[in-house]
Design a protein around this motif. Sequence first.
Motif, short mmCIF file in Angstrom:
data_model
loop_
_atom_site.label_atom_id
_atom_site.label_comp_id
_atom_site.label_asym_id
_atom_site.label_seq_id
_atom_site.Cartn_x
_atom_site.Cartn_y
_atom_site.Cartn_z
N TYR A 45 0.84 -1.21 0.00
CA TYR A 45 0.00 0.00 0.00
C TYR A 45 0.87 1.26 0.00
CZ TYR A 45 -4.04 -2.89 1.41
OH TYR A 45 -5.04 -3.83 1.48
N ALA A 46 1.87 1.30 0.89
CA ALA A 46 2.71 2.48 1.01
C ALA A 46 3.51 2.73 -0.26
CB ALA A 46 3.66 2.34 2.21
N HIS A 47 4.06 1.65 -0.83
CA HIS A 47 4.82 1.77 -2.08
C HIS A 47 3.96 2.37 -3.18
CE1 HIS A 47 7.50 0.65 -5.41
NE2 HIS A 47 6.41 0.21 -6.02
N GLN A 48 2.74 1.86 -3.34
CA GLN A 48 1.88 2.35 -4.41
C GLN A 48 1.39 3.76 -4.14
OE1 GLN A 48 1.63 0.52 -7.21
NE2 GLN A 48 0.71 2.36 -8.10
N ALA A 49 1.23 4.12 -2.87
CA ALA A 49 0.82 5.48 -2.54
C ALA A 49 1.85 6.48 -3.04
CB ALA A 49 0.63 5.63 -1.02
N VAL A 50 3.12 6.15 -2.87
CA VAL A 50 4.18 7.03 -3.36
C VAL A 50 4.15 7.10 -4.88
CG1 VAL A 50 6.68 7.36 -3.51
CG2 VAL A 50 5.64 6.62 -1.34
N GLN A 51 3.94 5.95 -5.52
CA GLN A 51 3.86 5.93 -6.98
C GLN A 51 2.71 6.78 -7.50
OE1 GLN A 51 6.41 4.31 -8.64
NE2 GLN A 51 7.09 4.06 -6.52
N ASP A 52 1.60 6.79 -6.75
CA ASP A 52 0.41 7.56 -7.16
C ASP A 52 0.40 8.98 -6.62
OD1 ASP A 52 -0.34 5.22 -8.35
OD2 ASP A 52 -2.01 4.78 -7.00
N SER A 53 1.52 9.41 -6.03
CA SER A 53 1.66 10.76 -5.48
C SER A 53 0.64 11.05 -4.38
CB SER A 53 1.52 11.82 -6.59
OG SER A 53 2.54 11.65 -7.56
N LEU A 54 0.28 10.02 -3.61
CA LEU A 54 -0.57 10.22 -2.43
C LEU A 54 0.35 10.49 -1.24
CD1 LEU A 54 -3.16 7.33 -2.89
CD2 LEU A 54 -3.38 9.72 -3.58
N LEU A 55 0.89 11.68 -1.19
CA LEU A 55 1.93 11.99 -0.23
C LEU A 55 1.35 12.56 1.06
CD1 LEU A 55 4.48 13.59 -2.70
CD2 LEU A 55 4.22 11.19 -2.05
N VAL A 56 2.11 12.45 2.13
CA VAL A 56 1.75 13.08 3.39
C VAL A 56 2.88 14.04 3.76
CG1 VAL A 56 0.32 11.20 4.23
CG2 VAL A 56 2.76 11.16 4.71
#
Length: 475
Positions: A99-110
């Motif tokens: 999940y975390a890896h794909q969040a970075v790929q999708d620019s879902l940043l915090v």
Amino acid sequence: MKRGKRGMLLFASFMTISIAAQEAQSNIQNEETAQVAVMDTTAKKERVKIDGIAAVIGDYVILDSDIDKTLIDIKSQGGATEDITNCQILGKLMEDRLYAHQAVQDSLLVSDDQVNATSDGQIQQLAGRIGSIEKMLKYYKKPDLESFKAELFEINKLQMLSQKMQAKIVEEIQVTPEEVRQFFYNIPEEERPVFGAELEISQIVKSPQPTEEEKQKVIDRLNGIKQDVEEDGASFNVKAILYSQDPGSKPRGGLYTGVTKNSGYVKEFKDVAFSLREGEVSEPFETMFGYHLMKVEKIRGQEVDLRHILMIPEVSEEAMLKASQELDTIRKHIMEGKYTFADAALNFSDEKETKFDGGLLRNPVNFDSKFELTNMDPTLYNQVRELKDGEISRPVKEEDPRGGPPKFKIMQITNRYDEHKADFARDYIKIQELALRDKQFKAIQKWMKEKIADVYIQVSNENKDCNFANNWVKN
């Protein structure tokens, strides 16, 4: 009930790892090797295995020690571990990192501010629970606060990325009435869920109010803080720690991050948040919680990071006594038949959320009118447990968890439902919730299958024989 049970546990894959377990996992991006060379007493070199790499997911590494320490943490939290295998734990850790890896790929940043705010809040809670910062550091075997915060930062960043990705996967999923019907009738009758005994509860609330003089005192104090910040360079952060009465943000200097126009804050709060420029301090303003002073820290597109100070005007003992006496009179008149409980709620209750529905409480979990006894909030249960059907309680004093003045209420059990097997018409809302979770679960499984095929994943030879729920080994 196989499918029913699965419906109730569909978000097991969304389970979060607790801080104590995750603490060990924060080293995953810094530890590159599984073996180190050591010297024995005869100066002979050996290769001694200290820690092994269990799996790699994209940019994330999972160590054998992460699995061991997660299992230890489950035990320390009082969880049963007899039926939990290392393979199951590894599978869960791999899900989190995918999940975390794909969040970075999708620019879902915090943002770092968001992560730091979460970490600061957790440190305050942990220190309060254990006794002090020093005791907390000793418990977690950390040399100083900075190193603890650095590790906690990495843990929370991974967790928040994972949560954002999960939320994105299911954010647009809904179920139609027909899908709910099909979901229910596809469950064999003998396997349909059984719902526990339930209550419907109504209440009439009186909220004693502060005088205009007390309100003005608070406004004047907030104006004084505003002047100190704007003219004398005082720290808004420090002022919030010293004076705010909002327990949720006070330890963080009044900080709330990632506020959006669709978030759950009251309208007046959001209106001010999105009317200010970065660095600007608001005028004192009122919400249902009290009076606020707000400063916007950062604007990021549709999200705002802000600090606020909440002050709640004092309510006199006379006002509280009057509220209780009014409820005594209302209760007496209902019992005498002058009006019904529902009519009294409409005409006399101060609680807008319930008065227009005859005082009927709504379950905050699913907004149904029924409260299952085994899942009721303990405070609410204690308030009604002695009531017989149709009986009206005497005035109950309820403290405000935010530190504001108490409110007073009288309560009545308006309906009682025995334990029963799920019925489509009677339990539609609960069945709808199960159907939605089932659909979300399937969407997650579909997403997981697709991403596992696309992302670089390596499982150690020692773990390739695990019977994973997902195809991590890519057979």
